[in-house]
Write an enzyme that holds these catalytic residues in place. Structure first.
Site, PDB file in Angstrom:
ATOM      1  N   LYS A 264     -34.041 -16.414 -17.762  1.00  0.00           N
ATOM      2  CA  LYS A 264     -32.931 -15.672 -18.458  1.00  0.00           C
ATOM      3  C   LYS A 264     -31.639 -16.416 -17.686  1.00  0.00           C
ATOM      4  O   LYS A 264     -31.487 -16.396 -16.484  1.00  0.00           O
ATOM      5  CB  LYS A 264     -32.897 -14.209 -18.170  1.00  0.00           C
ATOM      6  CG  LYS A 264     -31.538 -13.603 -18.177  1.00  0.00           C
ATOM      7  CD  LYS A 264     -31.625 -12.044 -18.112  1.00  0.00           C
ATOM      8  CE  LYS A 264     -30.149 -11.291 -18.473  1.00  0.00           C
ATOM      9  NZ  LYS A 264     -30.208  -9.986 -17.975  1.00  0.00           N
ATOM     10  N   ASP A 269     -22.429 -11.583 -17.835  1.00  0.00           N
ATOM     11  CA  ASP A 269     -22.820 -10.495 -18.510  1.00  0.00           C
ATOM     12  C   ASP A 269     -21.857  -9.373 -18.524  1.00  0.00           C
ATOM     13  O   ASP A 269     -22.021  -8.618 -17.562  1.00  0.00           O
ATOM     14  CB  ASP A 269     -24.263  -9.869 -18.213  1.00  0.00           C
ATOM     15  CG  ASP A 269     -24.865  -8.817 -19.012  1.00  0.00           C
ATOM     16  OD1 ASP A 269     -24.096  -8.512 -20.047  1.00  0.00           O
ATOM     17  OD2 ASP A 269     -25.882  -8.226 -18.606  1.00  0.00           O
ATOM     18  N   LYS A 276     -19.661  -3.127 -19.641  1.00  0.00           N
ATOM     19  CA  LYS A 276     -20.330  -2.576 -18.377  1.00  0.00           C
ATOM     20  C   LYS A 276     -18.883  -1.924 -17.826  1.00  0.00           C
ATOM     21  O   LYS A 276     -17.665  -2.211 -17.969  1.00  0.00           O
ATOM     22  CB  LYS A 276     -20.501  -3.588 -17.552  1.00  0.00           C
ATOM     23  CG  LYS A 276     -22.135  -3.896 -17.690  1.00  0.00           C
ATOM     24  CD  LYS A 276     -22.466  -5.078 -16.946  1.00  0.00           C
ATOM     25  CE  LYS A 276     -23.750  -5.967 -17.118  1.00  0.00           C
ATOM     26  NZ  LYS A 276     -24.826  -4.792 -17.127  1.00  0.00           N
ATOM     27  N   ASP A 287     -26.102 -13.474 -13.461  1.00  0.00           N
ATOM     28  CA  ASP A 287     -27.054 -12.868 -14.207  1.00  0.00           C
ATOM     29  C   ASP A 287     -27.795 -14.077 -14.922  1.00  0.00           C
ATOM     30  O   ASP A 287     -28.734 -13.862 -15.794  1.00  0.00           O
ATOM     31  CB  ASP A 287     -26.459 -12.307 -15.622  1.00  0.00           C
ATOM     32  CG  ASP A 287     -27.387 -11.108 -16.137  1.00  0.00           C
ATOM     33  OD1 ASP A 287     -28.463 -10.846 -15.371  1.00  0.00           O
ATOM     34  OD2 ASP A 287     -27.137 -10.640 -17.239  1.00  0.00           O
ATOM     35  N   ASP A 346     -25.618  -4.505 -24.261  1.00  0.00           N
ATOM     36  CA  ASP A 346     -25.866  -4.916 -22.721  1.00  0.00           C
ATOM     37  C   ASP A 346     -27.192  -5.153 -22.279  1.00  0.00           C
ATOM     38  O   ASP A 346     -27.689  -5.613 -21.362  1.00  0.00           O
ATOM     39  CB  ASP A 346     -25.202  -3.777 -21.841  1.00  0.00           C
ATOM     40  CG  ASP A 346     -24.980  -4.244 -20.347  1.00  0.00           C
ATOM     41  OD1 ASP A 346     -25.128  -5.283 -20.122  1.00  0.00           O
ATOM     42  OD2 ASP A 346     -24.718  -3.218 -19.576  1.00  0.00           O
ATOM     43  N   GLU A 348     -29.248  -7.608 -23.154  1.00  0.00           N
ATOM     44  CA  GLU A 348     -29.070  -8.884 -23.983  1.00  0.00           C
ATOM     45  C   GLU A 348     -30.266  -9.880 -23.531  1.00  0.00           C
ATOM     46  O   GLU A 348     -30.804 -10.670 -24.133  1.00  0.00           O
ATOM     47  CB  GLU A 348     -27.749  -9.413 -23.720  1.00  0.00           C
ATOM     48  CG  GLU A 348     -27.524 -10.341 -22.439  1.00  0.00           C
ATOM     49  CD  GLU A 348     -27.549  -9.525 -21.189  1.00  0.00           C
ATOM     50  OE1 GLU A 348     -27.311  -8.053 -21.279  1.00  0.00           O
ATOM     51  OE2 GLU A 348     -27.677  -9.977 -20.202  1.00  0.00           O
ATOM     52  N   ARG A 350     -33.354  -9.552 -22.704  1.00  0.00           N
ATOM     53  CA  ARG A 350     -34.617  -9.512 -23.746  1.00  0.00           C
ATOM     54  C   ARG A 350     -34.415 -10.231 -25.169  1.00  0.00           C
ATOM     55  O   ARG A 350     -35.235 -10.794 -25.495  1.00  0.00           O
ATOM     56  CB  ARG A 350     -35.057  -8.231 -23.808  1.00  0.00           C
ATOM     57  CG  ARG A 350     -34.233  -7.201 -24.559  1.00  0.00           C
ATOM     58  CD  ARG A 350     -34.358  -5.559 -24.374  1.00  0.00           C
ATOM     59  NE  ARG A 350     -33.771  -5.357 -23.071  1.00  0.00           N
ATOM     60  CZ  ARG A 350     -33.891  -4.086 -22.452  1.00  0.00           C
ATOM     61  NH1 ARG A 350     -34.392  -3.165 -23.170  1.00  0.00           N
ATOM     62  NH2 ARG A 350     -33.480  -4.026 -21.345  1.00  0.00           N
TER      63      ARG A 350
HETATM   64  N1  BES Z   1     -28.134  -8.269 -16.288  1.00  0.00           N
HETATM   65  C1  BES Z   1     -28.134  -6.745 -16.523  1.00  0.00           C
HETATM   66  C2  BES Z   1     -29.193  -6.174 -15.364  1.00  0.00           C
HETATM   67  C3  BES Z   1     -28.664  -6.145 -14.063  1.00  0.00           C
HETATM   68  C4  BES Z   1     -28.021  -5.201 -13.635  1.00  0.00           C
HETATM   69  C5  BES Z   1     -29.019  -7.147 -13.291  1.00  0.00           C
HETATM   70  C6  BES Z   1     -27.598  -5.214 -12.213  1.00  0.00           C
HETATM   71  C7  BES Z   1     -28.466  -7.273 -12.050  1.00  0.00           C
HETATM   72  C8  BES Z   1     -27.817  -5.983 -11.351  1.00  0.00           C
HETATM   73  C9  BES Z   1     -28.917  -6.478 -17.882  1.00  0.00           C
HETATM   74  O1  BES Z   1     -28.381  -7.273 -18.977  1.00  0.00           O
HETATM   75  C10 BES Z   1     -28.796  -5.109 -18.205  1.00  0.00           C
HETATM   76  O2  BES Z   1     -27.323  -4.909 -18.247  1.00  0.00           O
HETATM   77  N2  BES Z   1     -29.377  -4.212 -18.467  1.00  0.00           N
HETATM   78  C11 BES Z   1     -29.156  -2.643 -18.616  1.00  0.00           C
HETATM   79  C12 BES Z   1     -30.056  -2.309 -19.802  1.00  0.00           C
HETATM   80  C13 BES Z   1     -29.629  -1.013 -20.555  1.00  0.00           C
HETATM   81  C14 BES Z   1     -28.508  -1.438 -21.248  1.00  0.00           C
HETATM   82  C15 BES Z   1     -30.845  -0.778 -21.583  1.00  0.00           C
HETATM   83  C16 BES Z   1     -29.262  -1.912 -17.565  1.00  0.00           C
HETATM   84  O3  BES Z   1     -30.218  -2.216 -16.663  1.00  0.00           O
HETATM   85  O4  BES Z   1     -28.377  -0.983 -17.344  1.00  0.00           O
HETATM   86 ZN    ZN Z   2     -27.943  -9.110 -18.368  1.00  0.00          ZN
HETATM   87 MN    MN Z   3     -26.697  -6.809 -19.855  1.00  0.00          MN
END
Ligand code: BES
Ligand code: ZN
Ligand code: MN
Length: 498
Positions: A264, A269, A276, A287, A346, A348, A350
């Protein structure tokens, strides 16, 4: 890496300047060369240990400045506890601790690489060297001046003294490239997103060509032709075009089925329209750690000329809010033909991996696919920063990854998959939706990926917790870790070379 580190291997001999590091066990016993080097100064250590409460416990250190009777300016004794059962990861840690005790101002240091009972094996010595190299890493290319009282590291000449320097040099030649791969991954992760946007990331991977890696870059036009709408949807709100980079290392037998690694690479992000919160958002420049790790791994495999055919494929995008950005409720048709309803922009990562996994699976029909991704905050809640989350459809791959994790110290913990979790991402309007609700967030993310891997043996490693580096680590103090390069290199070494 910012500072100049020169590593040399030499015979045991007393250095006449700089810092000298020795190892002892939890009875303060040292090896013959160390005792020899100390001579009459040996008594110093007992006295200093007593005064400081130093017992030789694994990971602890005793620091003696201007040791009487020695020419070195500083003597450091690092405890290695009960050294009978040390593995390569322990030697790496010892090298990290030793280097951590070398002050920033030091120009020269000598590590006496022996255990109380015997000399260290050449492989152990090489691990000590790697630990020292990783520990002295810093990312300060954007610091133009040093503050009053702040020590910025200059160059350091590190001599690793060993019973057999020639053998240690050979062992290091085979493992230096792996440590370089880790350092390169760290540099890519630390680079800010205004510098490292998808095109620039792709350009930097081209450096692998001089190691013999074939690097192919897919631009937006090529991706459109392939139907990678899921990946392209994530990047459509950015001024920077998305890219997919395919790196191929053919070190194995001609025609042998390749192994494959998928990363990824979200250069930044923001969350997109589902934006966020501000606090901590700067970390999202990292990310793309999964992609950086895959690139670092390809460097490692190529530079040690691994006898394997390996593919590294990374999806590189930037997730931004914009008039052109993708919306919640949008439905995208992936390259596989399956449709995804976007619930939260967010989620994204996947969406990026869905297309790259399908592409690698159908184009290369690999032995296995392993993807690395900073995919969910939920995995950090579950496992913290010590273990990465492992999801897989293949028990043998799990067993091998767990073993490689114990060997390297980059540990993985298996998490569940199953039809009940899979159901949580069914959508009213499309084949699936990109989030599965509040519960089991790391699992439902993995379930989405599972729908794009067919029957190919596959493992997904969620590195959101480990990528930024554990505060407990002895080899990555305060910096991103480059986590996963050593793990996957070990996996390949143990099982997939001809
Ligand atoms: N890149 C983030 C996950 C992340 C969070 C990595 C903190 C490193 C540190 C990912 O794209 C994300 O935002 N995931 C969301 C998913 C949710 C919207 C279902 C999350 O984990 O909150
Ligand atoms: Zn992300
Ligand atoms: Mn995200």
């Amino acid at each position: 890496m910012a500072m100049e580190l020169k590593i040399e291997f030499d015979r045991f001999k007393a250095p006449n300047k700089g810092v000298v590091v020795l190892f002892c066990d939890d009875a303060l016993k040292m090896g013959a060369a160390s005792r020899n080097l100390l001579g009459d100064a040996a008594g110093l250590i007992a006295r200093a240990a007593e005064a400081d409460g130093f017992t030789g416990k694994s990971g602890s250190a005793l620091d003696i400045i201007a040791p009487a009777g020695l020419k070195a300016g500083r003597l450091v004794v690092v405890g290695c506890g009960k050294p009978a059962a040390l593995k390569s990861k322990d030697f790496l840690k010892l090298g990290g601790i030793a280097a951590g005790k070398v002050p920033a101002a030091a120009k020269q240091a000598t590590i006496i690489a022996e255990l109380p009972a015997a000399a260290m094996s050449p492989d152990a010595v090489a691990s000590v060297a790697a630990g020292a190299m990783l520990r002295t890493y810093s990312f300060d290319r954007y610091k133009t001046k040093k503050k009053e009282g702040e020590e910025k590291r200059g160059s350091l000449d590190l001599v690793i003294a060993t019973a057999n320097p020639a053998a240690a040099k050979r062992a290091w030649a085979a493992s230096e490239g792996v440590a370089e791969g880790v350092v390169w991954a760290r540099d890519l992760i630390n680079e800010p997103a205004n510098v490292l946007y998808p095109e620039e990331f792709a350009r930097r991977t081209a450096a692998l060509r001089k190691l013999g890696v074939i690097v192919d870059i897919l631009d937006v036009k090529a991706m459109k032709r392939l139907g990678m709408n899921s990946l392209l949807g994530v990047g459509q709100g950015s001024v920077h075009d998305s890219r997919v980079v395919i790196m191929r290392w053919n070190g194995g037998k001609r025609g042998a089925v390749p192994v494959s690694f998928i990363g990824k690479g979200v250069c930044f992000d923001t969350g997109g329209i589902s934006i966020k919160q501000a606090a901590g958002m700067e970390d999202m420049k990292g990310d793309m750690a999964g992609a950086a790790t895959v690139a670092g791994l390809m460097h490692a495999l190529a530079s040690r000329k691994a006898k394997v055919n390996a593919i590294g494929a990374i999806g590189i995008v930037e997730n931004m809010p914009d008039g052109k950005a993708q919306r919640p409720g949008d439905i995208v048709t992936t390259m596989s033909g399956q449709t995804i309803e976007i619930i939260n922009t967010d989620a994204e990562g996947r969406l990026v991996l869905a297309d790259v996994l399908h592409y690698v699976d159908t184009k290369y029909k690999p032995q296995f696919m392993i993807d690395l991704a900073t995919l969910t905050g939920a995995i950090m809640v579950a496992l913290g920063q010590e273990y990465a989350g492992l999801f897989a459809n293949d028990d043998k791959l799990v067993e091998r990854l767990v073993a490689a994790g114990e060997e390297t110290g980059e540990r993985v913990w298996r998490m569940p998959l199953g039809p009940e979790y899979d159901k949580m991402i069914d959508s009213k309007f499309a084949d699936m939706k990109n989030t599965g609700g509040r519960h089991g967030g790391a699992i439902t993310a993995a379930q989405l990926l599972a729908r794009f891997v067919g029957k190919t043996p596959w493992a997904h490693i969620d590195i959101a917790g480990t990528a930024l580096g554990s505060p407990q680590s002895d080899i990555s103090k305060g910096w991103t870790s480059g986590w996963g390069v050593r793990l996957l290199d070990q996996l390949v070494r143990d099982h997939y070379e001809s």
